[in-house]
Write an enzyme that holds these catalytic residues in place. Structure first.
Site, mmCIF file in Angstrom:
data_model
loop_
_atom_site.group_PDB
_atom_site.id
_atom_site.type_symbol
_atom_site.label_atom_id
_atom_site.label_comp_id
_atom_site.label_asym_id
_atom_site.label_seq_id
_atom_site.Cartn_x
_atom_site.Cartn_y
_atom_site.Cartn_z
ATOM 1 N N GLU A 41 0.869 -1.171 0.000
ATOM 2 C CA GLU A 41 0.000 0.000 0.000
ATOM 3 C C GLU A 41 0.911 1.228 0.000
ATOM 4 O OE1 GLU A 41 -2.736 0.299 3.302
ATOM 5 O OE2 GLU A 41 -3.442 2.258 2.591
ATOM 6 N N ARG A 266 5.354 -12.988 9.398
ATOM 7 C CA ARG A 266 5.980 -11.709 9.105
ATOM 8 C C ARG A 266 7.289 -11.597 9.858
ATOM 9 N NH1 ARG A 266 2.504 -7.819 9.077
ATOM 10 N NH2 ARG A 266 3.852 -6.080 9.564
ATOM 11 N N LYS A 276 4.544 0.662 9.070
ATOM 12 C CA LYS A 276 4.615 1.960 8.403
ATOM 13 C C LYS A 276 3.957 3.047 9.248
ATOM 14 C CE LYS A 276 3.381 -0.005 4.444
ATOM 15 N NZ LYS A 276 2.464 -0.035 3.338
HETATM 16 P P1 ATP Z 1 2.740 -2.102 7.633
HETATM 17 O O1 ATP Z 1 1.986 -2.600 8.833
HETATM 18 O O2 ATP Z 1 4.164 -1.841 7.903
HETATM 19 O O3 ATP Z 1 2.054 -0.975 6.951
HETATM 20 P P2 ATP Z 1 1.534 -3.769 5.765
HETATM 21 O O4 ATP Z 1 1.438 -5.232 5.800
HETATM 22 O O5 ATP Z 1 0.319 -2.978 6.035
HETATM 23 O O6 ATP Z 1 2.728 -3.338 6.658
HETATM 24 P P3 ATP Z 1 1.669 -3.506 2.971
HETATM 25 O O7 ATP Z 1 2.094 -2.335 2.186
HETATM 26 O O8 ATP Z 1 0.256 -3.913 2.938
HETATM 27 O O9 ATP Z 1 2.142 -3.249 4.436
HETATM 28 O O10 ATP Z 1 2.607 -4.756 2.662
HETATM 29 C C1 ATP Z 1 2.927 -5.256 1.397
HETATM 30 C C2 ATP Z 1 3.334 -6.681 1.562
HETATM 31 O O11 ATP Z 1 4.422 -6.783 2.470
HETATM 32 C C3 ATP Z 1 2.211 -7.492 2.152
HETATM 33 O O12 ATP Z 1 2.109 -8.708 1.432
HETATM 34 C C4 ATP Z 1 2.623 -7.735 3.565
HETATM 35 O O13 ATP Z 1 2.123 -8.942 4.049
HETATM 36 C C5 ATP Z 1 4.139 -7.728 3.452
HETATM 37 N N1 ATP Z 1 4.753 -7.339 4.729
HETATM 38 C C6 ATP Z 1 4.540 -6.215 5.433
HETATM 39 N N2 ATP Z 1 5.222 -6.223 6.584
HETATM 40 C C7 ATP Z 1 5.911 -7.387 6.609
HETATM 41 C C8 ATP Z 1 6.794 -7.997 7.545
HETATM 42 N N3 ATP Z 1 7.130 -7.398 8.693
HETATM 43 N N4 ATP Z 1 7.317 -9.198 7.230
HETATM 44 C C9 ATP Z 1 6.999 -9.802 6.071
HETATM 45 N N5 ATP Z 1 6.167 -9.296 5.158
HETATM 46 C C10 ATP Z 1 5.622 -8.096 5.403
HETATM 47 MG MG MG Z 2 -1.296 -2.460 5.286
#
Ligand code: ATP
Ligand code: MG
Length: 567
Positions: A41, A266, A276
């Site tokens: 995102e 994760r 983020k």
């Molecule tokens: P954040 O909570 O940091 O915003 P998110 O999962 O909301 O992380 P996205 O932009 O939706 O962030 O993530 C893109 C991809 O990265 C998704 O498939 C998510 O599962 C993966 N991802 C995000 N954080 C991690 C992590 N700590 N370890 C492994 N994969 C991750």
């Molecule tokens: Mg997200």
């Protein structure tokens, strides 16, 4: 930057997703195709957790000769920005990966809307007039079934009319939602008539003012996967309980493909937060100097700190891919960059806490240029010349007036070798009125250049040094863990996670004394300051002839030492 050529990962250890894909291929699924996607995102900069997801997704495509798309999951217009889109593309490329196709969820907004109408006309979705709070209240709790919305059995034609008017902008934000008609008594709360569309009169960074209803993540994600013909939709474990919903949509919509969601754990790392939202908070509160502050666990911060794509990929390989959540020790990450930089970083000498040494038998005004190897691990890195003169700087910590037993460095009457150069013996210690050591008067043995002593006497210690007449005083910044707590997120109710910050995460060295060859250090180059650590010339703030040095990592883990000392 020193890493602008993308290179593929060297190797990948086998993990459970390989077994799943192998089984699908053996069963003849997807005509033998493997296609993945990385779906960020664009609401912030990517962090080291995303590196894991990137390595997994692109790694699978590489292993199976398949494809991997980059998809921006841009369904939250109020939190998303073009700047993030740009930085994410830059970071993925820098890591060494190139996507096959680039998509935005917003590319599919019209198709998603059509799918929503399809659910309405087939009696699988309805427009609901409950407020947000009411929707949550009706949803019930984990241990208690929900209640059906009074609008659940509204005729399809009425829902269709209302949904079209929602799109036209006839209703204010939050007035109505479109919900799937699934099962309010399901033990899985995600199946209790989830919201598919909400009204949001907001400007979108790509579609502008075209839409005032936006699909929810769950409704967009799987359908985008299907429309892109993704075969394996890899995501993190918290989406496991969304999988029945993911599959429900595929079952009830005329989608062109049947992707399969597979979850993995994760990445969490000690001494940092990986979210983020929290990282944005640090940026907005000016606790760090931006997303690319070298203390940040973002890809841009790590890059600026001196991490390399090779080290990050090797790290992801080491930690593996599994289905249980755990926290990785930060040392593993640091070891991956140490290992990489040991091979590639040029050696140099820099004294960070200087004390003056005068070689009383070295002629005044004489300069000797001494040959020094640039990297013992890499003969092709060549040699350079380092000047030695009568007055030198050495590290204050390399001298003890009253040395403990196994102290092999400098002490009154003791002999030590200057790296690449002569052995020196301390003859006199000068102090100021307060008793602080201000200068060490030494003699040097001209017969000891390059390792040997004429009489075969053993000189155990070797210390680094810099000629005082030639020393470069360039900014040197020592970075350390951003958080002092191993698990910064672990705070009791009501306590701010930011209270766990490490007050010493950034130290500006007061009087650095660096060897003169470093004056020409270009931006974005790695060095090992011998016996101290790895440093990277700041790619943004360094100017020609005026480098700024960021400490990437110490040579050894200093935190382990602190813990031991406290025992
Ligand atoms: P954040 O909570 O940091 O915003 P998110 O999962 O909301 O992380 P996205 O932009 O939706 O962030 O993530 C893109 C991809 O990265 C998704 O498939 C998510 O599962 C993966 N991802 C995000 N954080 C991690 C992590 N700590 N370890 C492994 N994969 C991750
Ligand atoms: Mg997200």
């Amino acid at each position: 930057m020193s890493h602008d050529t993308p290179t593929a990962p060297e190797k990948t250890y086998r993990h459970f997703i390989h077994d799943e894909i192998d089984a699908d291929l053996a069963a003849g699924k997807n005509d033998g195709r493997v296609q993945t996607r990385f779906p960020p995102e664009p609401n912030g900069y990517l962090h080291i957790g995303h590196v894991k997801a990137i390595c997994v997704n692109f790694g699978l495509a590489q292993k199976y000769g398949g494809k991997c798309n980059l998809r921006f999951d841009d369904t939250n217009p109020t939190k998303e920005e073009q700047e993030y889109v740009r930085s994410i593309q830059n970071d993925v490329r820098w890591l060494g990966f190139q996507w096959d196709a680039l998509f935005y969820a917003s590319d599919f907004f019209e198709q998603l809307y059509q799918y929503a109408e399809h659910l309405i006309t087939t009696g699988k979705a309805y427009v609901c007039d409950l407020t947000g709070d009411q929707v949550s209240e009706y949803r019930g709790r984990l241990d208690k079934p929900g209640r059906e919305s009074p609008f659940r059995n509204r005729p399809a034609a009425e829902s269709l009319d209302l949904f079209r008017r929602m799109r036209k902008g006839e209703f204010p934000d939050g007035a109505r939602t479109l919900r799937a008609k699934i099962d309010m008594a399901s033990p899985n709360p995600n199946l209790r008539d989830p919201v598919l569309y909400r009204i949001l009169h907001a400007h979108h960074h790509r579609t502008g003012g075209k839409w005032c209803i936006y699909p929810m993540y769950d409704f967009a994600h799987g359908q985008c996967d299907a429309l892109e013909k993704i075969t394996h939709s890899i995501c993190t474990l918290e989406f496991e309980i969304h999988r029945p919903l993911y599959d429900w949509f595929l079952d009830h919509l005329p989608v062109p493909a049947r992707p399969r969601q597979i979850e993995f754990a994760r990445l969490n790392i000690t001494y940092t937060v990986l979210s983020k939202r929290k990282l944005l908070e640090l940026v907005q509160a000016k606790i760090v100097h931006g997303w690319d502050d070298p203390r940040m666990p973002t890809i841009s911060g790590l890059r600026r700190r001196g991490y390399t794509p090779e080290a990050l990929r090797a790290f992801c390989d080491t930690i593996g891919v599994a289905r249980f959540n755990s926290t990785v020790d930060k040392q593993l990450l640091e070891n991956s960059i140490r290992e990489d930089l040991n091979k590639r970083a040029k050696r140099a000498m820099g004294v960070l806490d200087p004390i003056k040494v005068t070689l009383e038998n070295f002629p005044v005004g004489r300069v000797e240029w001494i040959e020094a190897v640039n990297n013992p691990e890499d003969p092709s890195a060549g040699t350079r010349r380092v000047p030695i003169t009568r007055t030198l700087w050495i590290e204050r910590d390399d001298f003890r007036e009253e040395p403990p037993k196994k102290f092999f460095r400098l002490a009154p009457g003791k002999e030590v070798r200057l790296r690449y150069a002569y052995c020196i013996t301390c003859k006199e210690v000068k102090k100021d009125a307060a008793g602080n050591v201000t200068e060490l008067v030494c003699t040097y043995d001209p017969e000891t250049l390059h390792g040997s002593t004429p009489d075969g006497r053993k000189v155990k210690g070797i210390i680094h040094w810099v000629s005082a007449d030639h020393a470069l005083d360039a900014p040197v910044r020592l970075y350390d863990h951003l958080f002092a707590a191993e698990f910064p997120d672990d705070v009791p109710e009501g306590v701010d996670w930011k209270s766990n910050l490490n007050p010493n995460s950034l130290t500006q060295v007061a009087t650095p004394k660096l060897e003169p060859s470093l004056r020409d250090a270009k931006p974005g180059v790695h060095y090992q300051f011998e016996r101290i650590g790895y440093f990277f010339t700041d790619p943004i703030e360094s100017k020609p002839g005026a480098p700024v040095f960021n400490r990437t990592v110490t040579l050894r883990d200093t935190w382990a030492k602190i813990e031991k000392r406290d025992e």
